[in-house]
Scaffold this motif. Sequence first.
Motif, short mmCIF file in Angstrom:
data_model
loop_
_atom_site.label_atom_id
_atom_site.label_comp_id
_atom_site.label_asym_id
_atom_site.label_seq_id
_atom_site.Cartn_x
_atom_site.Cartn_y
_atom_site.Cartn_z
N LEU A 126 0.83 -1.20 0.00
CA LEU A 126 0.00 0.00 0.00
C LEU A 126 0.87 1.26 0.00
O LEU A 126 2.09 1.20 0.18
N ILE A 127 0.24 2.37 -0.12
CA ILE A 127 0.92 3.67 -0.16
C ILE A 127 1.38 4.05 1.24
O ILE A 127 1.12 3.34 2.22
N ASP A 128 2.05 5.21 1.36
CA ASP A 128 2.62 5.63 2.63
C ASP A 128 1.58 5.74 3.73
O ASP A 128 1.86 5.45 4.91
N ALA A 129 0.38 6.15 3.39
CA ALA A 129 -0.67 6.26 4.41
C ALA A 129 -1.01 4.89 4.99
O ALA A 129 -1.31 4.77 6.19
N LEU A 130 -0.93 3.86 4.16
CA LEU A 130 -1.20 2.50 4.64
C LEU A 130 -0.10 2.02 5.57
O LEU A 130 -0.34 1.25 6.49
N ASN A 131 1.13 2.46 5.36
CA ASN A 131 2.23 2.07 6.23
C ASN A 131 2.02 2.57 7.66
O ASN A 131 2.42 1.91 8.63
N ARG A 132 1.41 3.77 7.80
CA ARG A 132 1.14 4.28 9.15
C ARG A 132 0.09 3.43 9.87
O ARG A 132 0.12 3.28 11.08
N ARG A 133 -0.79 2.88 9.08
CA ARG A 133 -1.83 2.02 9.67
C ARG A 133 -1.31 0.61 9.96
O ARG A 133 -1.83 -0.10 10.84
N LYS A 134 -0.25 0.23 9.27
CA LYS A 134 0.28 -1.12 9.38
C LYS A 134 0.73 -1.44 10.80
O LYS A 134 0.49 -2.55 11.32
N ALA A 135 1.37 -0.48 11.45
CA ALA A 135 1.85 -0.73 12.81
C ALA A 135 0.69 -1.04 13.76
O ALA A 135 0.80 -1.92 14.63
N GLN A 136 -0.41 -0.33 13.59
CA GLN A 136 -1.55 -0.59 14.44
C GLN A 136 -2.13 -1.99 14.19
O GLN A 136 -2.52 -2.69 15.13
N LEU A 137 -2.20 -2.37 12.93
CA LEU A 137 -2.76 -3.69 12.61
C LEU A 137 -1.86 -4.81 13.14
O LEU A 137 -2.34 -5.83 13.64
N LEU A 138 -0.53 -4.62 13.01
CA LEU A 138 0.40 -5.63 13.53
C LEU A 138 0.26 -5.77 15.04
O LEU A 138 0.32 -6.88 15.59
N ALA A 139 0.09 -4.63 15.70
CA ALA A 139 -0.09 -4.69 17.14
C ALA A 139 -1.36 -5.46 17.50
O ALA A 139 -1.39 -6.24 18.46
N GLN A 140 -2.40 -5.27 16.69
CA GLN A 140 -3.65 -5.98 16.95
C GLN A 140 -3.49 -7.48 16.73
O GLN A 140 -4.00 -8.30 17.51
N VAL A 141 -2.77 -7.86 15.69
CA VAL A 141 -2.53 -9.29 15.43
C VAL A 141 -1.70 -9.91 16.55
O VAL A 141 -1.99 -11.01 17.05
N GLU A 154 -3.75 -10.45 19.61
CA GLU A 154 -4.60 -11.64 19.48
C GLU A 154 -3.78 -12.92 19.61
O GLU A 154 -4.21 -13.89 20.25
N HIS A 155 -2.58 -12.88 19.01
CA HIS A 155 -1.67 -14.03 19.09
C HIS A 155 -1.32 -14.34 20.54
O HIS A 155 -1.43 -15.49 21.00
N GLU A 156 -0.91 -13.33 21.28
CA GLU A 156 -0.50 -13.54 22.66
C GLU A 156 -1.69 -13.94 23.54
O GLU A 156 -1.55 -14.74 24.47
N HIS A 157 -2.84 -13.36 23.22
CA HIS A 157 -4.03 -13.72 23.99
C HIS A 157 -4.36 -15.20 23.84
O HIS A 157 -4.66 -15.90 24.83
N LYS A 158 -4.33 -15.67 22.61
CA LYS A 158 -4.62 -17.09 22.38
C LYS A 158 -3.60 -17.97 23.10
O LYS A 158 -3.96 -18.96 23.74
N LEU A 159 -2.31 -17.63 22.98
CA LEU A 159 -1.29 -18.43 23.64
C LEU A 159 -1.46 -18.41 25.15
O LEU A 159 -1.30 -19.44 25.82
N LYS A 160 -1.77 -17.25 25.68
CA LYS A 160 -1.92 -17.15 27.14
C LYS A 160 -3.09 -18.01 27.63
O LYS A 160 -2.97 -18.72 28.62
N VAL A 161 -4.21 -17.94 26.90
CA VAL A 161 -5.38 -18.70 27.32
C VAL A 161 -5.08 -20.19 27.28
O VAL A 161 -5.38 -20.94 28.23
N VAL A 162 -4.45 -20.67 26.19
CA VAL A 162 -4.18 -22.09 26.06
C VAL A 162 -3.12 -22.54 27.07
O VAL A 162 -3.23 -23.60 27.68
#
Length: 698
Positions: A328-343, A346-354
């Motif tokens: 994506l364009i530069d504006a999408l790169n700024r959003r990328k960090a937020q999406l990675l943090a969300q993933v 979720e990843h850590e939450h699943k691991l913690k629960v299991v």
Amino acid sequence: MDEMEEELKCPVCGSFYREPIILPCSHNICLACARNILVQTPEAESPQSSRASGSGVSDYDYLDLDKMSLYSEADSGYGSYGGFVSAPTTPCQKSPNGVRVFPPTVPQSAPQQHLLPHPASLPPIPRNSCITCPQCHRSLILDDRGLRGFPKNRVLEGVVDRYQQSKAAALKCQLCERSPKEATVMCEQCDVFYCDPCRMRCHPPRGPLAKHRLVPPAQGRISRRASPRKISTCTEHELENLSMYCVQCKMPVCYQCLEEGKHGTHEVKALGAMWKLHKGQLSHALNGLSDRATEAKEFLVQLRNMVQHIQENGVEFEACLVAQCDALIDALNRRKAQLLAQVNKEHEHKLKVVRDQISHCTVKLRQTTGLMEYCLEVIKENDPSGFLQISDALIRRVHVTESQWGKGTLTPRMTSDFDLTLDSGPLLQTIHQLDFMQMKVPAAPILQLEECCTQNNSATLSWKQPPLSTITVEGYILELDDGNGGPFREVYVGTETICTVDGLHFNSTYKSRVKAFNSSGVGQYSKTLIMQTSEIAWFTFDPASAHPDIVFSNDNLTVSCNSYDDRVVLGNTAFSRGVHYWEMTVDRYDNHPDPAFGISRGDVLKDVMLGKDDKAWAMTDGGISKGATIGVLLDFTRRILIFLINDEQQGPVAFEGLEGAYYPAISLNRNVQITLHTGLPIPDFYTPGEADPTSSVC
């Protein structure tokens, strides 16, 4: 065996039990530790009715003693007695396994752990002494006998001895002169441990020694320590042996207890019989607990696999997200960090629960296994009274532990899938609204076998989505084959999760499957279910397709007519495969009405005699009278139709070359009444598929 070690340790000192005694609450404690935690109470607060082994209160009626508890379960570690404070009030100590321990009230000079001096050298137990169970915190006033009023747990002591022996070092040869070697056998008759060289030299397998029995050292050590069953004596009458079991008080008693004690009016049973009964109850309870432990082990394997899958899926999902964001364009790169943090969240939450569930289940499984091993060792004991002293408590513990593995305990709390997909289609001006959205096809449905069934030539199927699936389902597609191994075909498309399919072939095996769909596509098929339709057809006359002049009765099994003209009525089931036979009896037959019996297509004319058009094949009146029975045999394997009157075949074959779907049918007028009989076997004279059909008789 390692898991059982926690069951064999004293809650006060944290070491293996030494001379354990049984408290009225069924918990155990070392005799030395019991002396250490005694507390003296004021004279005014020691009612005789609450003494440890008094005649007015059963040793197991400890629930009434809650009002006298000296320490509450929520206290701060300091104890007081109704305005009287023990001098001095000292904070409760802690045992190695986390159970609180009350301080000694009698001064002692650095006693060694678990070492009991001779009874004559022990200081006398003060009057009005009280002991509090370190596990359930029940308090009890001791009587004049003090700690001797509590029975010894010889079964537990024997289990501890065997466990410690199993952990001991290897046995040495008793005949080696220097540097004894490890023993390899033991002679039960000689009662000597031998290494291989000493055995060959001192115990050759010949002559009288050939009859001696050699056993492994571990078995020999156990047999050497084995002794005849100990005769238990009564705690109240020390010269009397325990010979009976009081059912009401749940404790072994002696003859003198029955003659002059509080058990005289109670129901008693033989000690040996109750020993065997309680052993059986404990063994039965262990079977259920063993099944739970097996399920728990399998569940732990499942959870560990889920951890690996979550990690793999998380890595794959993260890589896909990075690839989309980098495109994506530069504006999408700024959003990328937020999406990675969300993933990652979720990843850590699943691991913690299991992982938390794995930890919890592992601890509970270890405790369950330890209790099982301890109970199995207790069952091996041959001391009835000792066993009965602890069997009730063990049975309750086993049932309670089994109930803790109840419904939902062995169910994963989290799925390993990441149900998030990045949508890279939005335009540049909507990048700030970019978020995860569901773009996955549904999971394969699960057929509910307990609700799936067949009746006659109909099949009912029921299904549901997997319990942990969160993907939206818009509808389902149900497919069946042709009952003859042919291709699948769609028989239902909709949102319902149950469907009944009518009009199937009799005596046929159908394969069925279902799949779900949404806007993203169609999911995987469920497992294939094989269903068998009825071998014999049960059907009635069909009011829906009959001529209006037809009159129905007897649950649509009997028909008559209001018209002098012939009217046609069909059965409610069509046949197109297999061999079928049904009969009709003539209940009324006036003025030679000339009824017709046979088969027809579904669109046959209903206002003319059956067989007058090309949609029906029938036999008309031929020797029929009131009370006659007409049989119809339809064989699709040979494609023929045969008629019988009063069990006699009417000609070889009536019609041949039949193909398609046919309904049972008759035509009648107001002078006739016919009753239908279905669900009949094929007549004995007929063998399907053997003889070739002969020429037709019209």
